[in-house]
Design a protein around this motif. Structure first.
Motif, PDB file in Angstrom:
ATOM      1  N   THR A 189       0.182   5.786 -12.489  1.00 13.56           N
ATOM      2  CA  THR A 189       1.502   6.287 -12.094  1.00 13.56           C
ATOM      3  C   THR A 189       1.401   7.704 -11.554  1.00 13.56           C
ATOM      4  N   VAL A 190       0.714   8.569 -12.276  1.00 22.22           N
ATOM      5  CA  VAL A 190       0.571   9.969 -11.838  1.00 22.22           C
ATOM      6  C   VAL A 190      -0.260  10.043 -10.560  1.00 22.22           C
ATOM      7  N   ASP A 191      -1.357   9.304 -10.502  1.00 22.28           N
ATOM      8  CA  ASP A 191      -2.206   9.320  -9.306  1.00 22.28           C
ATOM      9  C   ASP A 191      -1.432   8.849  -8.080  1.00 22.28           C
ATOM     10  N   ASN A 192      -0.593   7.821  -8.249  1.00 22.22           N
ATOM     11  CA  ASN A 192       0.182   7.331  -7.107  1.00 22.22           C
ATOM     12  C   ASN A 192       1.166   8.381  -6.623  1.00 22.22           C
ATOM     13  N   PHE A 193       1.844   9.045  -7.561  1.00 21.02           N
ATOM     14  CA  PHE A 193       2.781  10.085  -7.144  1.00 21.02           C
ATOM     15  C   PHE A 193       2.062  11.173  -6.362  1.00 21.02           C
ATOM     16  N   LEU A 194       0.912  11.615  -6.833  1.00 25.54           N
ATOM     17  CA  LEU A 194       0.157  12.649  -6.124  1.00 25.54           C
ATOM     18  C   LEU A 194      -0.258  12.168  -4.735  1.00 25.54           C
ATOM     19  N   HIS A 195      -0.649  10.888  -4.650  1.00 31.31           N
ATOM     20  CA  HIS A 195      -1.042  10.314  -3.359  1.00 31.31           C
ATOM     21  C   HIS A 195       0.146  10.275  -2.395  1.00 31.31           C
ATOM     22  N   LEU A 196       1.290   9.806  -2.900  1.00 29.01           N
ATOM     23  CA  LEU A 196       2.475   9.729  -2.041  1.00 29.01           C
ATOM     24  C   LEU A 196       2.918  11.109  -1.576  1.00 29.01           C
ATOM     25  N   ARG A 197       2.871  12.084  -2.473  1.00 30.80           N
ATOM     26  CA  ARG A 197       3.272  13.435  -2.079  1.00 30.80           C
ATOM     27  C   ARG A 197       2.304  14.021  -1.059  1.00 30.80           C
ATOM     28  N   THR A 198       1.028  13.659  -1.155  1.00 27.11           N
ATOM     29  CA  THR A 198       0.050  14.115  -0.156  1.00 27.11           C
ATOM     30  C   THR A 198       0.298  13.436   1.180  1.00 27.11           C
ATOM     31  N   LEU A 199       0.563  12.118   1.147  1.00 24.65           N
ATOM     32  CA  LEU A 199       0.822  11.376   2.383  1.00 24.65           C
ATOM     33  C   LEU A 199       2.113  11.827   3.064  1.00 24.65           C
ATOM     34  N   ALA A 200       3.123  12.146   2.266  1.00 28.03           N
ATOM     35  CA  ALA A 200       4.453  12.402   2.832  1.00 28.03           C
ATOM     36  C   ALA A 200       5.161  13.509   2.054  1.00 28.03           C
ATOM     37  N   PRO A 201       4.711  14.756   2.190  1.00 29.15           N
ATOM     38  CA  PRO A 201       5.365  15.848   1.459  1.00 29.15           C
ATOM     39  C   PRO A 201       6.804  16.086   1.892  1.00 29.15           C
ATOM     40  N   ASP A 202       7.186  15.504   3.044  1.00 33.49           N
ATOM     41  CA  ASP A 202       8.552  15.676   3.546  1.00 33.49           C
ATOM     42  C   ASP A 202       9.548  14.701   2.923  1.00 33.49           C
ATOM     43  N   LEU A 203       9.049  13.678   2.215  1.00 30.84           N
ATOM     44  CA  LEU A 203       9.945  12.658   1.672  1.00 30.84           C
ATOM     45  C   LEU A 203      10.327  12.985   0.230  1.00 30.84           C
ATOM     46  N   PRO A 204      11.560  12.645  -0.171  1.00 37.62           N
ATOM     47  CA  PRO A 204      12.026  12.964  -1.526  1.00 37.62           C
ATOM     48  C   PRO A 204      11.607  11.908  -2.547  1.00 37.62           C
TER      49      PRO A 204
ATOM     50  N   GLU B  80       8.299   2.766   4.701  1.00 32.77           N
ATOM     51  CA  GLU B  80       9.609   2.188   4.370  1.00 32.77           C
ATOM     52  C   GLU B  80      10.592   3.267   3.925  1.00 32.77           C
ATOM     53  N   VAL B  81      10.130   4.185   3.104  1.00 33.08           N
ATOM     54  CA  VAL B  81      11.013   5.269   2.663  1.00 33.08           C
ATOM     55  C   VAL B  81      11.444   6.117   3.846  1.00 33.08           C
ATOM     56  N   ARG B  82      10.504   6.425   4.727  1.00 29.85           N
ATOM     57  CA  ARG B  82      10.840   7.247   5.887  1.00 29.85           C
ATOM     58  C   ARG B  82      11.839   6.540   6.801  1.00 29.85           C
ATOM     59  N   ARG B  83      11.687   5.242   6.953  1.00 25.75           N
ATOM     60  CA  ARG B  83      12.627   4.486   7.784  1.00 25.75           C
ATOM     61  C   ARG B  83      14.050   4.588   7.233  1.00 25.75           C
ATOM     62  N   VAL B  84      14.183   4.409   5.911  1.00 26.01           N
ATOM     63  CA  VAL B  84      15.509   4.488   5.307  1.00 26.01           C
ATOM     64  C   VAL B  84      16.067   5.906   5.415  1.00 26.01           C
ATOM     65  N   ARG B  85      15.228   6.895   5.150  1.00 27.76           N
ATOM     66  CA  ARG B  85      15.711   8.273   5.263  1.00 27.76           C
ATOM     67  C   ARG B  85      16.213   8.570   6.669  1.00 27.76           C
ATOM     68  N   ASP B  86      15.449   8.133   7.681  1.00 26.58           N
ATOM     69  CA  ASP B  86      15.781   8.485   9.061  1.00 26.58           C
ATOM     70  C   ASP B  86      16.872   7.603   9.654  1.00 26.58           C
ATOM     71  N   GLU B  87      16.825   6.295   9.389  1.00 24.28           N
ATOM     72  CA  GLU B  87      17.782   5.386  10.022  1.00 24.28           C
ATOM     73  C   GLU B  87      19.089   5.269   9.245  1.00 24.28           C
ATOM     74  N   VAL B  88      19.011   5.300   7.925  1.00 26.68           N
ATOM     75  CA  VAL B  88      20.204   5.150   7.098  1.00 26.68           C
ATOM     76  C   VAL B  88      20.819   6.510   6.788  1.00 26.68           C
ATOM     77  N   GLY B  89      19.976   7.470   6.446  1.00 31.29           N
ATOM     78  CA  GLY B  89      20.455   8.804   6.119  1.00 31.29           C
ATOM     79  C   GLY B  89      20.999   8.908   4.709  1.00 31.29           C
ATOM     80  N   LEU B  90      21.248  10.134   4.272  1.00 30.90           N
ATOM     81  CA  LEU B  90      21.865  10.452   2.972  1.00 30.90           C
ATOM     82  C   LEU B  90      21.053   9.926   1.794  1.00 30.90           C
TER      83      LEU B  90
ATOM     84  N   THR C  75       0.831  -1.195   0.000  1.00 30.62           N
ATOM     85  CA  THR C  75       0.000   0.000   0.000  1.00 30.62           C
ATOM     86  C   THR C  75       0.873   1.256   0.000  1.00 30.62           C
ATOM     87  N   PRO C  76       0.344   2.377  -0.455  1.00 30.08           N
ATOM     88  CA  PRO C  76       1.108   3.626  -0.381  1.00 30.08           C
ATOM     89  C   PRO C  76       1.561   3.957   1.040  1.00 30.08           C
ATOM     90  N   ALA C  77       0.721   3.701   2.025  1.00 33.10           N
ATOM     91  CA  ALA C  77       1.097   3.986   3.411  1.00 33.10           C
ATOM     92  C   ALA C  77       2.276   3.124   3.843  1.00 33.10           C
TER      93      ALA C  77
END
Length: 268
Positions: free
Chosen positions: A115-130, A65-75, A58-60
């Motif tokens: 593809t476009v709808d998923n990107f918009l959904h992910l950006r809405t769920l997590a605007p802080d993630l790259p 998972e992305v947030r975990r890698v960003r925060d725990e792994v870094g860079l 799921t997008p959530a």
């Protein structure tokens, strides 16, 4: 920027060069290493849709998972979205090149909308993630249509730091792939090429801002190990990967030669 693909999480501590690592590789880790090099994340969309004909994550879950890698792994430079590839095998299914594809039995246009709808959904769920947008299609006109879909959704692709180009890697050395890449580049979009081999980089590289490759592993699997190495082959061997990277980048034309030495990124 050239990201060296790997299935080994710990390389973010030891490789000394930018890396491209699948979310599946990170998912297997109970504890994650702290990165000393920058890296980008593949969403493993091709494998997911090849096997299941749909996304089972799921997008959530993916955002977590992305947030975990960003925060725990870094860079973490960026992560791919949960896009929908448009290769005929992905859509129609069946056996192709010794691999079985479940098939989505949807149209290219539907894959693009998802593809476009998923990107918009992910950006809405997590605007802080790259999480980056990815362009999908099969013909040149498909990719232009996908870019227009993003524009109509309010996404200014030329303003994005990087935009992926999907469904090209298996035909990267063809005139059609070159036409796709160069056409998109004329729109002023900073493009990332997924899974590019050296021949493809030689043809399309001047129109790309970044690319990744795991081609060294298949290259090593077909050859004996390096002198002094006791494993069967060097398909998971960091010294082999780094030597391959140096040879590959040294072999490129000087139009946009990536820096060879470090994880620092392109020289300003």
């Amino acid at each position: 920027m050239f990201y060296l693909g790997t299935h080994k999480r710990h390389w973010v501590k030891t490789a000394g060069v930018p890396l491209f690592i699948s979310v599946r590789t990170w998912r297997e880790g109970v504890t994650l290493p702290r990165a000393t090099v920058r890296h980008a994340m593949d969403s493993s969309g091709f494998t997911e849709i090849q096997k299941h004909g749909q996304w089972t994550v799921t997008p959530a879950q993916y955002v977590s998972e992305v947030r975990r890698v960003r925060d725990e792994v870094g860079l973490l430079d960026w992560a791919a979205p949960m896009d929908w590839m448009c290769e005929p095998a992905i859509i129609h299914g069946g056996w192709h090149g010794g691999q079985y594809f479940a098939g989505t039995h949807l149209s290219v246009a539907e894959h693009q909308h998802r593809t476009v709808d998923n990107f918009l959904h992910l950006r809405t769920l997590a605007p802080d993630l790259p999480i980056i947008p990815v362009l999908q299609g099969w013909e040149v006109s498909d990719y232009e249509h996908c870019a227009d879909l993003y524009a109509r959704a309010g996404i200014d692709l030329p303003a994005e730091p990087i935009v992926g180009v999907g469904s090209v890697c298996r035909r990267q050395a063809t005139a059609q792939a070159a036409a796709i890449i160069t056409t998109l580049a004329t729109r002023g979009i900073a493009l990332h090429g997924f899974g590019f081999k050296t021949h493809g980089l030689g043809i399309c590289g001047s129109s790309l801002t970044s690319a990744d490759s795991l081609a060294w592993s298949a290259h090593a699997r077909r050859r004996p190990p390096m002198p002094g190495h006791t494993h069967k082959n060097c398909a998971n061997c960091q010294p082999y990967a780094l030597q391959w990277r140096t040879r590959a980048l040294n072999g490129l034309s000087p139009w946009n030669q990536p820096t060879l030495e470090t994880s620092e990124g392109p020289k300003k």
